[in-house]
Design an enzyme around this catalytic site. Structure first.
Site, PDB file in Angstrom:
ATOM      1  N   HIS A  87     -21.924  32.728  21.077  1.00 13.90           N
ATOM      2  CA  HIS A  87     -21.156  31.993  22.083  1.00 13.90           C
ATOM      3  C   HIS A  87     -20.144  31.062  21.411  1.00 13.90           C
ATOM      4  O   HIS A  87     -20.148  29.854  21.630  1.00 13.90           O
ATOM      5  CB  HIS A  87     -22.083  31.173  22.981  1.00 13.90           C
ATOM      6  CG  HIS A  87     -22.817  31.995  23.983  1.00 13.90           C
ATOM      7  ND1 HIS A  87     -23.965  31.560  24.603  1.00 13.90           N
ATOM      8  CD2 HIS A  87     -22.574  33.226  24.491  1.00 13.90           C
ATOM      9  CE1 HIS A  87     -24.396  32.485  25.439  1.00 13.90           C
ATOM     10  NE2 HIS A  87     -23.571  33.502  25.386  1.00 13.90           N
ATOM     11  N   ASP A 191     -31.523  32.430  25.071  1.00 20.00           N
ATOM     12  CA  ASP A 191     -30.786  32.541  23.808  1.00 20.00           C
ATOM     13  C   ASP A 191     -31.647  33.188  22.730  1.00 20.00           C
ATOM     14  O   ASP A 191     -31.201  34.091  22.008  1.00 20.00           O
ATOM     15  CB  ASP A 191     -30.336  31.151  23.325  1.00 20.00           C
ATOM     16  CG  ASP A 191     -29.116  30.625  24.053  1.00 20.00           C
ATOM     17  OD1 ASP A 191     -28.432  31.419  24.731  1.00 20.00           O
ATOM     18  OD2 ASP A 191     -28.834  29.419  23.937  1.00 20.00           O
ATOM     19  N   ILE A 379     -23.501  20.904  28.878  1.00 22.33           N
ATOM     20  CA  ILE A 379     -22.630  19.969  28.182  1.00 22.33           C
ATOM     21  C   ILE A 379     -21.810  19.116  29.146  1.00 22.33           C
ATOM     22  O   ILE A 379     -21.526  17.950  28.874  1.00 22.33           O
ATOM     23  CB  ILE A 379     -21.726  20.722  27.171  1.00 22.33           C
ATOM     24  CG1 ILE A 379     -21.162  19.733  26.154  1.00 22.33           C
ATOM     25  CG2 ILE A 379     -20.644  21.507  27.877  1.00 22.33           C
ATOM     26  CD1 ILE A 379     -20.476  20.380  24.978  1.00 22.33           C
ATOM     27  N   THR A 380     -21.444  19.662  30.304  1.00 24.66           N
ATOM     28  CA  THR A 380     -20.683  18.858  31.261  1.00 24.66           C
ATOM     29  C   THR A 380     -21.541  17.736  31.841  1.00 24.66           C
ATOM     30  O   THR A 380     -21.029  16.656  32.151  1.00 24.66           O
ATOM     31  CB  THR A 380     -20.150  19.725  32.410  1.00 24.66           C
ATOM     32  OG1 THR A 380     -21.208  20.510  32.947  1.00 24.66           O
ATOM     33  CG2 THR A 380     -19.053  20.646  31.923  1.00 24.66           C
TER      34      THR A 380
END
EC number: 1.18.1.6
Length: 463
Positions: A87, A191, A379-380
């Site tokens: 990613h 992941d 992350i936001t």
């Protein structure tokens, strides 16, 4: 190489989204007089929370100076050590963090472990304000018999191994088994499953470590089960979409109930690797091999749900299921550690007690990110959270709630560290290491080959 999928496989990701400032924060810096002193502010941790906090402070106070202290020799935290190698677009946020670090009002100090090399009280004495943004460095233990057996790892350590976290570079997981079980159904679990099953040639052009790539080339893992104690409505993984929870449920339901077409059925039948979701199963015991030397399976308690909404919980039915496997990865959550005896810490919640980022009963001390709210969100979420802490700090500064008069800032701390034999890594030092990693990666067509040994890093910097 075909990959057989028993359930829909959403690709986990941290999205790169920029939120416009709210009306309450727009032009925030204009409230400060240009005649006032430059506030000295310290941020502990250089992951997303630390950099977003620093970014907000620098943007909204034209005279603020921010020093970022980091335990690792290198910056960027989970963006470097947590985001999956396949990613790379998620790591683009490093470009923004680099701009922040290059500001003449910001300085990076790597190789400094707060709580060991320097205390939080010493930082508070040197700065007008201190923000703790050091994330969640530990993992939730399973607390079941057999957890200590070889073949059982935390997903956090496994991610650190393939992403080049120095403390995990010698993990050496044994991938000679044909079945792996991942406990937990969050984005990290997905992941890990994807990295285990992705054909190694598809990872060769990523920044995965060479040691991990070599082990994956030799891997015999063919089947991965992702196990959760509750049902599909409670899974923790996320997707990028409008109304994501409803969309996720639609996809799971359709994939589970619709009969595949001829081509899809043929593709699944011929796949050499497969994965699946197991719901309503809770780990009860790691089963040892006959000689007792390593993990050979896991005993799962069959569960059912009780309660409604947020109060829903999984309770055992009394039935159990034994699942043979040679690799068990626990992905039931990260947790923060207490950093210093002088800082309040809630061990049950794994966070620093705070009110809107203000550490309870410690004026001038703040927190942001996972150590503030717990290890949740993408992350936001961390960006919004960190901007809020920055805003609260600046409000306190404007209201006169922080110490007045000059503070020595990094000059005092560097003197302390020098006297203790601690060698700080600057951002320009990091850029030298960065160039070395990129150079090493070019030979094999990778974006970089990460440096894993802190001592080698220091030697490269002439120390």
């Amino acid at each position: 190489m075909a990959l057989r999928c028993w359930r829909w496989w959403p690709w986990s990701s941290w999205t790169r989204t920029w939120l416009p400032p709210s009306r309450s924060t727009q032009n925030f810096g204009q409230h400060f007089s240009t005649q006032e002193q430059a506030p000295q502010i310290c941020v502990v941790g250089s992951g997303p929370a630390g950099f977003y906090t620093a970014q907000h402070l620098l943007k909204h106070h034209s005279r603020a100076h921010v020093d970022i202290y980091e335990k690792q020799l290198v910056p960027f935290g989970l963006v470097r050590f947590g985001v999956a190698p396949d990613h790379p677009e998620v790591k683009n946020v490093i470009n923004t963090f680099t701009q922040t670090a290059r500001s003449d009002r910001c300085a990076f100090h790597g190789n400094v472990e707060v709580g060991k090399d320097v205390t939080v009280q010493e930082l508070r004495d040197a700065y007008h304000a201190v923000v703790l943004s050091y994330g969640a460095e530990d993992h939730q233990a399973l607390d079941i018999p057999g957890e200590e057996l070889p073949g059982v790892f935390s997903a956090r350590a496994f991610v650190g191994w393939y992403n080049g976290l120095p403390e995990n570079r010698e993990l050496a997981p044994d991938l000679s088994c044909d079945t792996a079980v991942i406990l937990g159904q969050g984005n990290v679990a997905l992941d890990v499953a994807r990295i285990l099953l992705t054909p190694p040639e598809h990872l060769e052009k990523t920044d995965i470590t060479e040691a991990a790539l070599g082990a994956l080339r030799q891997s015999r893992v063919k089947t991965v089960w992702i196990v959760g104690r509750r049902g599909p409505l409670q899974v923790a993984f996320t997707i990028k979409a409008a109304r994501p929870r409803r969309r996720l449920m639609e996809l799971l339901l359709r994939t589970a109930t619709e009969k595949p077409g001829v081509e899809e059925a043929a593709r699944r039948a011929s796949a050499s690797r497969a994965w699946g979701l197991r719901f309503f199963r809770s780990p009860q015991q790691v089963l040892p091999s006959p000689d007792g030397q390593r993990a050979a399976g896991i005993r799962l308690a069959v569960t059912r749900l009780e309660g409604i909404g947020e109060a829903t919980r999984a309770v055992p039915t009394g039935d159990v299921e034994d699942l043979p496997c040679g690799l068990i990865l626990s992905s039931i959550g990260y947790k923060s550690r207490p950093i210093d005896p002088s800082v309040p810490f809630d061990p049950k919640l794994g966070v620093i007690p705070n009110m809107e980022g203000r550490v309870v009963d410690v004026p001038g001390l703040y927190c942001s990110g996972w150590v503030r709210r717990g290890p949740t969100g993408v992350i936001t979420t961390t960006m919004t959270d960190s901007f809020l802490t920055g805003q609260i700090l600046l409000q306190d500064l404007k209201a006169g709630l922080l110490p007045s008069g000059p503070r020595p800032g990094s000059a005092a701390i560097r003197a302390l560290l020098d006297s203790r034999g601690v060698w700080c890594v600057s951002f320009s030092d990091w850029e030298k290491l960065d160039a070395e990693e990129v150079s090493r990666g070019q030979a094999s067509g990778k974006p970089r080959e990460k440096l894993l040994d802190p001592q080698e890093m220091l030697r490269l910097l002439g120390h």
